[in-house]
Design an enzyme around this catalytic site. Structure first.
Site, PDB file in Angstrom:
ATOM      1  N   LYS A  59       0.833  -1.210   0.000  1.00 57.47           N
ATOM      2  CA  LYS A  59       0.000   0.000   0.000  1.00 57.47           C
ATOM      3  C   LYS A  59       0.870   1.263   0.000  1.00 57.47           C
ATOM      4  O   LYS A  59       0.490   2.290  -0.563  1.00 57.47           O
ATOM      5  CB  LYS A  59      -0.960   0.002   1.187  1.00 57.47           C
ATOM      6  CG  LYS A  59      -2.299  -0.613   0.854  1.00 57.47           C
ATOM      7  CD  LYS A  59      -2.261  -2.130   0.794  1.00 57.47           C
ATOM      8  CE  LYS A  59      -2.589  -2.795  -0.476  1.00 57.47           C
ATOM      9  NZ  LYS A  59      -2.485  -4.245  -0.462  1.00 57.47           N
ATOM     10  N   GLU A 215      -2.217 -14.854 -17.472  1.00 54.27           N
ATOM     11  CA  GLU A 215      -3.146 -15.490 -16.527  1.00 54.27           C
ATOM     12  C   GLU A 215      -3.693 -16.774 -17.116  1.00 54.27           C
ATOM     13  O   GLU A 215      -4.131 -16.810 -18.265  1.00 54.27           O
ATOM     14  CB  GLU A 215      -4.278 -14.500 -16.205  1.00 54.27           C
ATOM     15  CG  GLU A 215      -5.503 -15.085 -15.531  1.00 54.27           C
ATOM     16  CD  GLU A 215      -5.240 -15.737 -14.170  1.00 54.27           C
ATOM     17  OE1 GLU A 215      -4.556 -15.132 -13.330  1.00 54.27           O
ATOM     18  OE2 GLU A 215      -5.727 -16.869 -13.972  1.00 54.27           O
ATOM     19  N   HIS A 457     -23.963  15.080   3.053  1.00 56.83           N
ATOM     20  CA  HIS A 457     -23.814  15.637   1.714  1.00 56.83           C
ATOM     21  C   HIS A 457     -22.814  16.798   1.747  1.00 56.83           C
ATOM     22  O   HIS A 457     -22.894  17.625   2.649  1.00 56.83           O
ATOM     23  CB  HIS A 457     -25.154  16.165   1.210  1.00 56.83           C
ATOM     24  CG  HIS A 457     -25.023  16.873  -0.114  1.00 56.83           C
ATOM     25  ND1 HIS A 457     -24.877  16.190  -1.293  1.00 56.83           N
ATOM     26  CD2 HIS A 457     -24.963  18.200  -0.410  1.00 56.83           C
ATOM     27  CE1 HIS A 457     -24.760  17.062  -2.292  1.00 56.83           C
ATOM     28  NE2 HIS A 457     -24.798  18.286  -1.785  1.00 56.83           N
TER      29      HIS A 457
END
Ligand code: FAD
Ligand code: NAI
Length: 478
Positions: A59, A215, A457
């Site tokens: 990450k 793959e 919102h």
């Protein structure tokens, strides 16, 4: 040699083992954790695959490479231009290592705080009697012997390698080498278009490598909902330029000073060759029980190498548990953590439990892919009657202002009860969005429960609400 005895001995300090150790200590048990890991500097380290060569370093590199790509391609939309943008791989790797160190030191802190005894070395089971299980620890000093009234095995997994293709982590890499390439290869080959192939393929592509992924399966991201897999295919291949070849059969892999050559056949049986400067082999992981001595206590593994456990991670032996990647189920850090907590709580006399139906998956590509529960194709195959609602991020003000207007949320709910059966998200921040769906499913929510919940919102979470509204075809903004 004096035997040191504990209420609980945990073998392995990855996310399953260290969390089990912390939880057991919190519950007042005396705990030892044996961990053999040494980092690249030769220092003992806690955290297992996840912290050292998995979740966390990947990450860190995904973030660095995404920032580079944003400056290069996305900032101009905001009216920001940067001249002569450069990057420094060594600095990126050093940052990644610093992030890892901060995390692993954090676990050391937790061990001190919870008075968990860390034994540095390889654990081997040597026997079992009325008093518990004996464990020998071979570290840098004299071997030590522990006695655990309870045992939690959390020995994790290792990368699967191709037969006859040695991994040197220089030219041919598994996850360890792929997280430490000293320079961006011009041509990067990847075998396996799974989670690691896509995440680490993305890192090096963003930094300029020409990436080809081979793959074996005919269908791309077969575990994902088909609508998400289709959207992801378009984003990764057409928009980003990953060259992904499906349905291939790998033949000879040859290494020379110049690079790596992979002979393979395509789905039509035609012989092809890929030449690359570096190769990543990411074809799954295998459970790790090497040198553990399971037979000394009468345990064995199944045909695939997993330690057999029941739904509560109990082995067939009383007081012996196994958790994390070394047992069945998805090989995910958070799944192992939940199992670690469950085992510790059962040992302490509580009613530990893991809900395997609500374990989220996240693929940290760009866009991210996240899901929980069933896919549409699974519901169809099971003959379950369902309703679905989908809402795109392109109709969300927050996403548009961020420049992350692509992707959608898709909700699948039971046709009769409206109970949420699965939620699928493809979006730049899908990893954060999925948490709401996991919580809803954990509480057995109906789609209407989430649809009637007030969402801030402007926020990306409004897309989740709108998709839930969409189950009854009453989304407001579409
Ligand atoms: P591990 O983390 O493998 O830890 C096991 C530990 O046991 C190791 O430290 C090992 O040294 C130790 N050990 C083994 N045998 C012995 C012994 N005999 N004596 C002493 N110690 C021993 N999962 C996610 O959920 N999210 C992600 O983003 C993610 N990204 C990943 C990225 C990569 C590149 C990889 C490779 C994996 C990723 N994973 C991710 C998967 C995740 O890392 C694993 O699911 C997780 O680490 C499993 O935890 P564990 O505790 O079961 O095992
Ligand atoms: P994977 O299982 O995700 O993908 C492996 C891929 O390799 C599959 O698509 C498989 O069909 C393919 N494959 C297998 N053998 C092959 C062959 N001989 N030739 C060509 N293709 C072949 O495994 P991956 O990517 O190695 O990752 C291992 C595990 O680590 C994941 O399954 C996951 O559990 C965990 N992980 C989780 C992450 C996350 O949660 N974001 C990130 C990275 C890893």
């Amino acid at each position: 040699m004096a035997v040191k005895d504990f209420d609980v001995v945990v073998i392995g300090a990855g996310p399953a083992g260290y969390v089990a150790a912390v939880r057991a200590a919190q519950l007042g048990l005396s705990v030892a954790c044996v961990e053999k890991w040494k980092n690249a500097r030769g220092e003992p380290a806690l955290g297992g695959t996840c912290l050292n060569v998995g979740c966390i370093p990947s990450k860190a590199l995904l973030e660095s490479s995404e920032n580079y790509e944003a400056v290069l391609h996305h900032f101009a939309d905001h009216g920001i231009t940067a001249k002569s943008v450069e990057f420094d791989v060594a600095k990126m790797l050093a940052r990644k290592d610093a992030v890892v160190a901060k995390n692993t030191k954090g676990i050391e802190f937790l061990f001190r705080k919870n008075k968990i005894a860390w034994f540095k070395g390889q654990a081997r089971l040597t026997g079992r009697g009325d008093a518990g299980v004996s464990v020998e620890v071979a570290g840098d000093g004299e071997p030590e012997t522990l006695l655990g009234r309870n045992l939690i095995i959390a020995t994790g997994s290792n990368a699967r390698h191709l037969p006859n293709v040695p991994v040197d982590n220089v030219m041919v890499c598994d996850n360890e080498g792929a997280l430490a390439l000293p320079a961006v290869p011009r041509r990067l080959g990847v075998i396996g278009a799974g989670v690691i192939g896509l995440e680490l393929g993305s890192v090096w592509r963003r930094l300029g490598a020409q990436v080809t992924i081979l793959e074996a399966l005919p269908d791309f991201l077969a575990a994902c909902d088909e609508a998400v897999a289709k959207e992801a295919w378009k984003a990764f291949t057409k928009d980003q330029g990953l060259d992904i070849r499906m349905g291939v059969k790998i033949g000879t892999v040859a290494q020379s000073a110049k690079g790596v050559t992979i002979d393979f056949t395509g789905p039509d049986g035609k012989a092809e060759r890929l030449e690359c400067d570096r190769l990543i082999v990411s074809i799954g992981r295998v459970p790790n029980t090497t040198g553990l001595g399971l037979d000394a206590i009468g345990l064995s593994t199944d045909a695939r190498g997993f330690i057999e456990v029941d739904g509560h991670c109990r082995t067939k032996l009383p007081n012996v548990f196994a958790v994390g990647d070394v047992v069945r189920g998805p090989m995910l850090a958070h799944k192992g953590e939940e199992e670690g907590v469950m085992a510790a709580e059962i040992i302490a006399g509580q009613k530990g439990h893991v809900n395997y139906d609500t374990i989220p998956w996240v693929i940290y590509t760009s866009p991210e892919i996240a899901w929980v529960g069933k896919t549409e194709q699974q519901l169809k195959a099971a003959g379950t009657a369902y309703k679905s609602g989908t809402f795109p991020y392109s109709a969300n003000g927050r996403a548009l202002s961020q420049g992350t207007g692509s992707g959608f949320v898709k909700v699948l709910a039971d046709a009769t009860t409206d109970r949420i059966l699965g939620v699928h998200v493809i979006h730049a921040h899908a990893s954060e969005q999925i948490a709401e769906a996991v919580l809803a499913m954990e509480f057995f929510a109906a789609s209407e429960d989430v649809a009637r919940t007030c969402h801030a919102h402007p926020s990306l979470s409004e897309v989740m609400k709108e998709a839930m509204l969409g189950v009854e075809k009453r989304s407001i903004h579409m």
